[in-house]
Write an enzyme that holds these catalytic residues in place. Structure first.
Site, mmCIF file in Angstrom:
data_model
loop_
_atom_site.group_PDB
_atom_site.id
_atom_site.type_symbol
_atom_site.label_atom_id
_atom_site.label_comp_id
_atom_site.label_asym_id
_atom_site.label_seq_id
_atom_site.Cartn_x
_atom_site.Cartn_y
_atom_site.Cartn_z
ATOM 1 N NE ARG A 224 -4.116 -1.540 0.249
ATOM 2 C CZ ARG A 224 -4.434 -2.288 -0.679
ATOM 3 N NH1 ARG A 224 -3.426 -2.821 -1.512
ATOM 4 N NH2 ARG A 224 -5.457 -3.232 -0.509
ATOM 5 C CG HIS A 272 -3.100 -0.775 -6.672
ATOM 6 N ND1 HIS A 272 -3.513 -0.245 -5.633
ATOM 7 C CD2 HIS A 272 -3.110 -2.193 -6.434
ATOM 8 C CE1 HIS A 272 -3.904 -0.934 -4.665
ATOM 9 N NE2 HIS A 272 -3.663 -2.163 -5.186
HETATM 10 P P1 NAP Z 1 -1.826 -11.417 5.128
HETATM 11 O O1 NAP Z 1 -2.024 -12.683 4.757
HETATM 12 O O2 NAP Z 1 -2.740 -10.754 6.211
HETATM 13 O O3 NAP Z 1 -0.225 -11.222 5.780
HETATM 14 C C1 NAP Z 1 0.216 -9.879 6.365
HETATM 15 C C2 NAP Z 1 1.830 -10.477 6.859
HETATM 16 O O4 NAP Z 1 2.194 -9.009 7.305
HETATM 17 C C3 NAP Z 1 1.789 -11.300 8.006
HETATM 18 O O5 NAP Z 1 2.954 -12.175 7.718
HETATM 19 C C4 NAP Z 1 1.959 -10.487 9.233
HETATM 20 O O6 NAP Z 1 2.694 -11.150 10.352
HETATM 21 C C5 NAP Z 1 2.729 -9.243 8.698
HETATM 22 N N1 NAP Z 1 2.540 -8.079 9.471
HETATM 23 C C6 NAP Z 1 1.386 -7.500 9.630
HETATM 24 N N2 NAP Z 1 1.968 -6.385 10.478
HETATM 25 C C7 NAP Z 1 3.121 -6.459 10.764
HETATM 26 C C8 NAP Z 1 4.095 -5.777 11.509
HETATM 27 N N3 NAP Z 1 3.602 -4.594 12.356
HETATM 28 N N4 NAP Z 1 5.428 -5.947 11.685
HETATM 29 C C9 NAP Z 1 5.691 -7.301 11.001
HETATM 30 N N5 NAP Z 1 4.860 -7.725 10.249
HETATM 31 C C10 NAP Z 1 3.613 -7.524 9.818
HETATM 32 O O7 NAP Z 1 -1.710 -10.283 4.049
HETATM 33 P P2 NAP Z 1 -1.573 -10.749 2.246
HETATM 34 O O8 NAP Z 1 -2.771 -11.407 1.912
HETATM 35 O O9 NAP Z 1 -0.302 -11.347 2.171
HETATM 36 O O10 NAP Z 1 -1.595 -9.267 1.713
HETATM 37 C C11 NAP Z 1 -0.548 -8.570 1.829
HETATM 38 C C12 NAP Z 1 -1.027 -6.933 1.516
HETATM 39 O O11 NAP Z 1 -0.620 -6.787 -0.109
HETATM 40 C C13 NAP Z 1 -2.490 -6.697 1.663
HETATM 41 O O12 NAP Z 1 -2.798 -6.070 3.048
HETATM 42 C C14 NAP Z 1 -2.595 -5.603 0.571
HETATM 43 O O13 NAP Z 1 -2.577 -4.415 1.264
HETATM 44 C C15 NAP Z 1 -1.412 -5.781 -0.360
HETATM 45 N N6 NAP Z 1 -2.093 -6.240 -1.715
HETATM 46 C C16 NAP Z 1 -1.736 -5.434 -2.996
HETATM 47 C C17 NAP Z 1 -2.006 -5.972 -4.169
HETATM 48 C C18 NAP Z 1 -1.440 -4.972 -5.467
HETATM 49 O O14 NAP Z 1 -2.207 -5.411 -6.400
HETATM 50 N N7 NAP Z 1 -0.580 -4.275 -5.122
HETATM 51 C C19 NAP Z 1 -2.790 -6.886 -4.114
HETATM 52 C C20 NAP Z 1 -3.273 -7.587 -3.428
HETATM 53 C C21 NAP Z 1 -2.862 -7.307 -2.011
HETATM 54 P P3 NAP Z 1 2.199 -12.266 11.169
HETATM 55 O O15 NAP Z 1 2.414 -13.538 10.243
HETATM 56 O O16 NAP Z 1 2.992 -12.176 12.095
HETATM 57 O O17 NAP Z 1 0.574 -11.894 11.428
#
Ligand code: NAP
Length: 309
Positions: A224, A272
Site C-alpha cells: 500500500r 496498482h
Molecule cells: P496477510 O496474509 O494478512 O499477511 C500479512 C503479513 O504481514 C503477515 O505475515 C503479518 O505477520 C505481517 N505483518 C503485519 N503487521 C506487521 C508488523 N507490524 N510488523 C511485521 N509484520 C507484520 O496479507 P496478504 O494477503 O499477504 O496481503 C498483504 C498485503 O498486500 C495486503 O494487505 C494488501 O495491502 C497488499 N496487496 C496489494 C496488491 C497489489 O495489487 N498491489 C494486491 C493484493 C494485496 P504475522 O504473520 O505475524 O501476522
C-alpha cells in the site's frame, strides 16, 4: 435478502455479473438501484466512499473485494459489531508471485535501463547479477508474501522474511517483530513490501529502514502507498542508499501528474496492477460467506479488528 456491491471504480457491473453467475438465486444490487434497505445483508466493497454503508442498516457483514482491508478500517462510520472479511484467492497469490519475480528479474538484468537507452538509440552494456547472488527480504509473510518467497526461491534467489509474530514453516530464515528488524534489513538486497496497511506499519518504509539496508539496495512496494514515506525514498535514491524502486501503490491513486516519482529515473511505476482480484475466481467465496451470514454461521477469512488485517 441480497448483496450490495459498492466500489469506487467502473467494475461494479463486472462483480455483479460474476456473483449472479455464481448464484442466480441471490439478488445483487449496485448503489442507486431499486432495492429494499432491509434486504441488503452483505456489502461487497472496494474503496467505497466512507460513510456510504450507512445506507444498509440491516447488514450482517462486510466483504472486502481484495486482500487488503485498510480502506474498510478507515471508514469510521461502519458498525463495530459487523464481521469484516477479505479475499484469499490462489490467483491473487500467484499473480503477485509472478509480478514480483518479473520485477526482480528486470532489476537484476537492467531491463528498464536498456529500454531507456533504446529510446536514445544508445548501445551501452552494463554488468548484471545472477539470481543466486542476491538475497530478497520479504516484509510480511502472509498469503501473498509466502507465495512470492516460494517463487523467488524456485527461481534461485536467496530469501529472508519478516513477520509480526508468526513463524511460518519455511526453509529460509524468518525474523520477527521490531527486535529482529535490523538483522532482517541488513540482509535484504531487494526489499519487497507485502505488509498490510495498519497503524503499526504506516510509514514503515522510511529513511531509517533505507539507511539500514545494504548500500544500493532495491525496493519493491506492492503493498500500500502509505507504507512509504515518499520524501524519504527520494532522499535515499539521491544519496545512493537505494539504487532503484518499483512502486505499484501510492498515497493517492492515480498518482498525481505533478508527483516527482513520475520523472525520477530510478523510480519505476505501475498502476496498482501487481495482483488484481479476479471476480470469477473470487465469486464462490463471496457467495459462500453470504450464505453463512444469513444462516448465522461464521464466514471465512474474517480479519482482526484489533490487528487491522
Ligand atoms: P496477510 O496474509 O494478512 O499477511 C500479512 C503479513 O504481514 C503477515 O505475515 C503479518 O505477520 C505481517 N505483518 C503485519 N503487521 C506487521 C508488523 N507490524 N510488523 C511485521 N509484520 C507484520 O496479507 P496478504 O494477503 O499477504 O496481503 C498483504 C498485503 O498486500 C495486503 O494487505 C494488501 O495491502 C497488499 N496487496 C496489494 C496488491 C497489489 O495489487 N498491489 C494486491 C493484493 C494485496 P504475522 O504473520 O505475524 O501476522
Amino acid at each position: 435478502m441480497a448483496i450490495a456491491v459498492v466500489r469506487n471504480d467502473n467494475m461494479t457491473d463486472v462483480w455483479k455479473d460474476a456473483l449472479r453467475a455464481q448464484a442466480p438465486d441471490v439478488p445483487v444490487y449496485g448503489p442507486g438501484e431499486d432495492f429494499r434497505e432491509s434486504d441488503i445483508k452483505m456489502a461487497a466493497v472496494w474503496k467505497h466512499p466512507p460513510g456510504s454503508l450507512k445506507t444498509y442498516p440491516y447488514l450482517l457483514g462486510i466483504q472486502g473485494l481484495g486482500a487488503g482491508v485498510d480502506f474498510i478500517f478507515e471508514d469510521t462510520e461502519i458498525r463495530e459489531d459487523l464481521p469484516i472479511m477479505r479475499v484469499v484467492d490462489p490467483y491473487l497469490a500467484s499473480d503477485m508471485a509472478e509480478f514480483v519475480l518479473a520485477v526482480a528479474t528486470g532489476m537484476l538484468k537492467r531491463l528498464q535501463y536498456y529500454k531507456y537507452n533504446e529510446s536514445l538509440s544508445l548501445w551501452k552494456p552494463k554488468t548484471y547479477q545472477r539470481f543466486k547472488e542476491v538475497t530478497v527480504g520479504i516484509m510480511g509473510l502472509g498469503k501473498l508474501g509466502l507465495a512470492v518467497a516460494q517463487s523467488l526461491e524456485s527461481a534461485g534467489f536467496s530469501v529472508v522474511g519478516w513477520t509480526r509474530n508468526s513463524l511460518p514453516k519455511v526453509r529460509f530464515e524468518v525474523f520477527r517483530g521490531s527486535a529482529e528488524r535490523t538483522r532482517f534489513l541488513k540482509r535484504s538486497e531487494i526489499l519487497v513490501c507485502l505488509l498490510p496497511l495498519t497503524p503499526g506499519t504506516r510509514g514503515i518504509l522510511n529513511r531509517d529502514v533505507f539507511k539500514t539496508l545494504p548500500k544500493g539496495a532495491r525496493l519493491i512496494n506492492v503493498a500500500r502507498g502509505p507504507l512509504l514515506e515518499d520524501g524519504d525514498l527520494l532522499y535515499a535514491l539521491d544519496q545512493g542508499m537505494l539504487s532503484e524502486a518499483c512502486l505499484d501503490v501510492f498515497h493517492t491513486e492515480p498518482l498525481p501528474q505533478d508527483h516527482p516519482f513520475w520523472k525520477h529515473p530510478a523510480v519505476h511505476i505501475t498502476p496498482h496492477i501487481a495482483s488484481v482480484s479476479d471476480p470469477k475466481s473470487v465469486a464462490p467465496q463471496i457467495i459462500s460467506n453470504y450464505r453463512k451470514l444469513i444462516k448465522g454461521a461464521v464466514p471465512e477469512n474474517i480479519v482482526s479488528r484489533s490487528a487491522g488485517y
